[in-house]
Design an enzyme around this catalytic site. Structure first.
Site, PDB file in Angstrom:
ATOM      1  N   ARG A  59       0.794  -0.979  -0.041  1.00 55.40           N
ATOM      2  CA  ARG A  59       0.006  -0.177  -0.253  1.00 55.40           C
ATOM      3  C   ARG A  59       0.865   0.731   0.031  1.00 55.40           C
ATOM      4  NH1 ARG A  59      -2.736  -4.315   1.881  1.00 55.40           N
ATOM      5  NH2 ARG A  59      -0.377  -3.988   2.150  1.00 55.40           N
ATOM      6  N   THR A  60       1.789   1.529   1.156  1.00 56.29           N
ATOM      7  CA  THR A  60       3.017   2.703   1.066  1.00 56.29           C
ATOM      8  C   THR A  60       3.282   3.100  -0.089  1.00 56.29           C
ATOM      9  OG1 THR A  60       2.712   1.716   3.602  1.00 56.29           O
ATOM     10  CG2 THR A  60       3.765   3.907   2.725  1.00 56.29           C
ATOM     11  N   LYS A  87      25.334  -6.181  -0.576  1.00 56.29           N
ATOM     12  CA  LYS A  87      26.715  -6.919  -1.044  1.00 56.29           C
ATOM     13  C   LYS A  87      27.939  -5.911   0.737  1.00 56.29           C
ATOM     14  CE  LYS A  87      27.019  -6.275  -6.077  1.00 56.29           C
ATOM     15  NZ  LYS A  87      27.139  -5.538  -7.205  1.00 56.29           N
ATOM     16  N   ARG A 109      11.341   3.825   3.881  1.00 53.57           N
ATOM     17  CA  ARG A 109      10.661   2.847   5.192  1.00 53.57           C
ATOM     18  C   ARG A 109      11.765   2.008   4.891  1.00 53.57           C
ATOM     19  NH1 ARG A 109       5.762  -0.994   4.494  1.00 53.57           N
ATOM     20  NH2 ARG A 109       5.316   0.691   5.068  1.00 53.57           N
ATOM     21  N   HIS A 137       5.021   5.646  11.518  1.00 55.07           N
ATOM     22  CA  HIS A 137       4.607   5.555  10.059  1.00 55.07           C
ATOM     23  C   HIS A 137       3.546   6.840  10.269  1.00 55.07           C
ATOM     24  CE1 HIS A 137       3.110   4.058   6.423  1.00 55.07           C
ATOM     25  NE2 HIS A 137       3.388   2.871   6.622  1.00 55.07           N
TER      26      HIS A 137
HETATM   27  N1   CP Z   1      -0.119   0.189   6.240  1.00 55.48           N
HETATM   28  C1   CP Z   1       1.332  -0.080   5.709  1.00 55.48           C
HETATM   29  O1   CP Z   1       2.592  -0.063   5.707  1.00 55.48           O
HETATM   30  O2   CP Z   1       0.538  -1.227   4.461  1.00 55.48           O
HETATM   31  P1   CP Z   1       2.332  -1.933   3.686  1.00 55.48           P
HETATM   32  O3   CP Z   1       2.303  -2.663   4.633  1.00 55.48           O
HETATM   33  O4   CP Z   1       1.661  -2.568   2.518  1.00 55.48           O
HETATM   34  O5   CP Z   1       2.793  -0.786   3.061  1.00 55.48           O
END
Ligand code: CP
Length: 307
Positions: A59-60, A87, A109, A137
């Site tokens: 999603r993100t 590496k 991320r 998040h």
């Molecule tokens: N909600 C969320 O962070 O989903 P993902 O891990 O798929 O990005």
């Protein structure tokens, strides 16, 4: 106020209430645009954005990429699984090499809490935290509160309970910060082994009984059990967790009111939610996903205005 108080989007902890309201107002405009036949605006033309994902995401990652493309940015994508990180290259070397290609904004991320704060102190680019380990998040929390605002018209005074694995959840921490800054009443519910020791300092109610939590709340934001983050077993089995804390249609039907069900995804269907709840009229899970694009457009746009 027409400018954010922050240079980067590292966590909700660093935002003030006016920042959140400005992001929501900007997202309202972008949501109208992305629902028109011509969905693209030139706001980020000549801005280059790198999406660096050192951890899995559906999603993100897709939502940021779509938001960037709707704003006409130039986009490059990096996934650690197919990179020279394998590496032994360091995070700073990886990012500095990407920045040498004249990148303006980094969306990252990373499994380590604090990774995006570290980057913001060491490189010259705007940083957006797309999830850093068990820490924060922020764009997920923004889209969650925005979805509550869309459903009820206001977040202030609403009762939101976050259910499940609070201990390992960056979504929970960012949601608690965001909802409290907006004046919501926040509770958490789950086994005591999945509650952080610092819970009292967050100013939230703690429910150990699911029915009490659901009868108290307007909205239940249900989290995934994050088995990948549990070094030791913190509850007897998924089946037992589901029996005590899982929400099915029967649980909802036995409440004395209607509540709204949210989930950040990915859902463990049959564990924290059954399909007849996740896909029911109570659920705004797909609205959350839709709102994610408008919220990320707003965050990218507002950060790009900061010189
Ligand atoms: N909600 C969320 O962070 O989903 P993902 O891990 O798929 O990005």
């Amino acid at each position: 106020m027409n400018s954010l108080s922050v240079e980067h989007m590292l966590g909700i902890k660093y935002l003030i209430k006016d920042d959140i309201n400005l992001i929501f107002k900007t997202a309202d405009n972008f949501k109208k645009i992305i629902n028109q036949p011509i969905k693209k605006v030139p706001s980020l033309r000549d801005v280059t954005i790198a999406n660096l994902f050192f951890e899995n995401s559906t999603r993100t990652k897709l939502s940021f990429e779509l938001a960037e493309k709707r704003l006409s940015a130039d986009v490059i994508n990096f996934s650690s699984a197919s990179s020279s990180v394998k590496k032994g290259e360091t995070l700073l070397d990886t990012v500095n090499n990407i920045l040498a290609m004249k990148v303006d904004i980094v969306v990252m991320r990373h499994p380590n809490p604090g990774a995006s704060v570290f980057l913001s102190r060491n490189i010259k680019a705007k940083i957006i935290n797309a999830g850093d380990g068990t820490h924060e998040h922020p764009t997920q929390a923004l889209l969650d509160s925005y979805s509550i605002r869309e459903k009820y018209g206001i977040v202030e005074g609403k009762k939101i309970v976050i259910i499940g694995d609070i201990l390992h959840s960056r979504v929970a921490l960012s949601n608690i910060y965001c909802l409290k800054k907006l004046g919501a009443d926040v509770g958490v519910c789950g086994p005591s082994t999945l509650m952080p020791k610092y819970l009292d300092s967050l100013g939230v109610k703690h429910f150990s009984n699911l029915n009490s939590a659901l009868n108290w709340c307007d909205v239940a934001n249900v989290l995934r059990i994050q088995l990948e983050r549990q070094d030791v077993q913190l509850f007897p089995s998924l089946r037992e967790y589901s029996n005590v804390y899982g929400i099915n249609k029967n649980v909802l039907d036995n409440l004395n009111k209607n509540i709204t069900i949210m989930h950040p995804g990915p859902i463990n269907r049959g564990v924290e939610l059954t399909s007849d709840v996740a896909d029911s009229e109570h659920s705004i899970i797909l609205d959350q996903v839709e709102n994610g694009v408008a919220i990320r457009m707003a965050v990218l746009y507002l950060l790009s205005l900061k010189k």
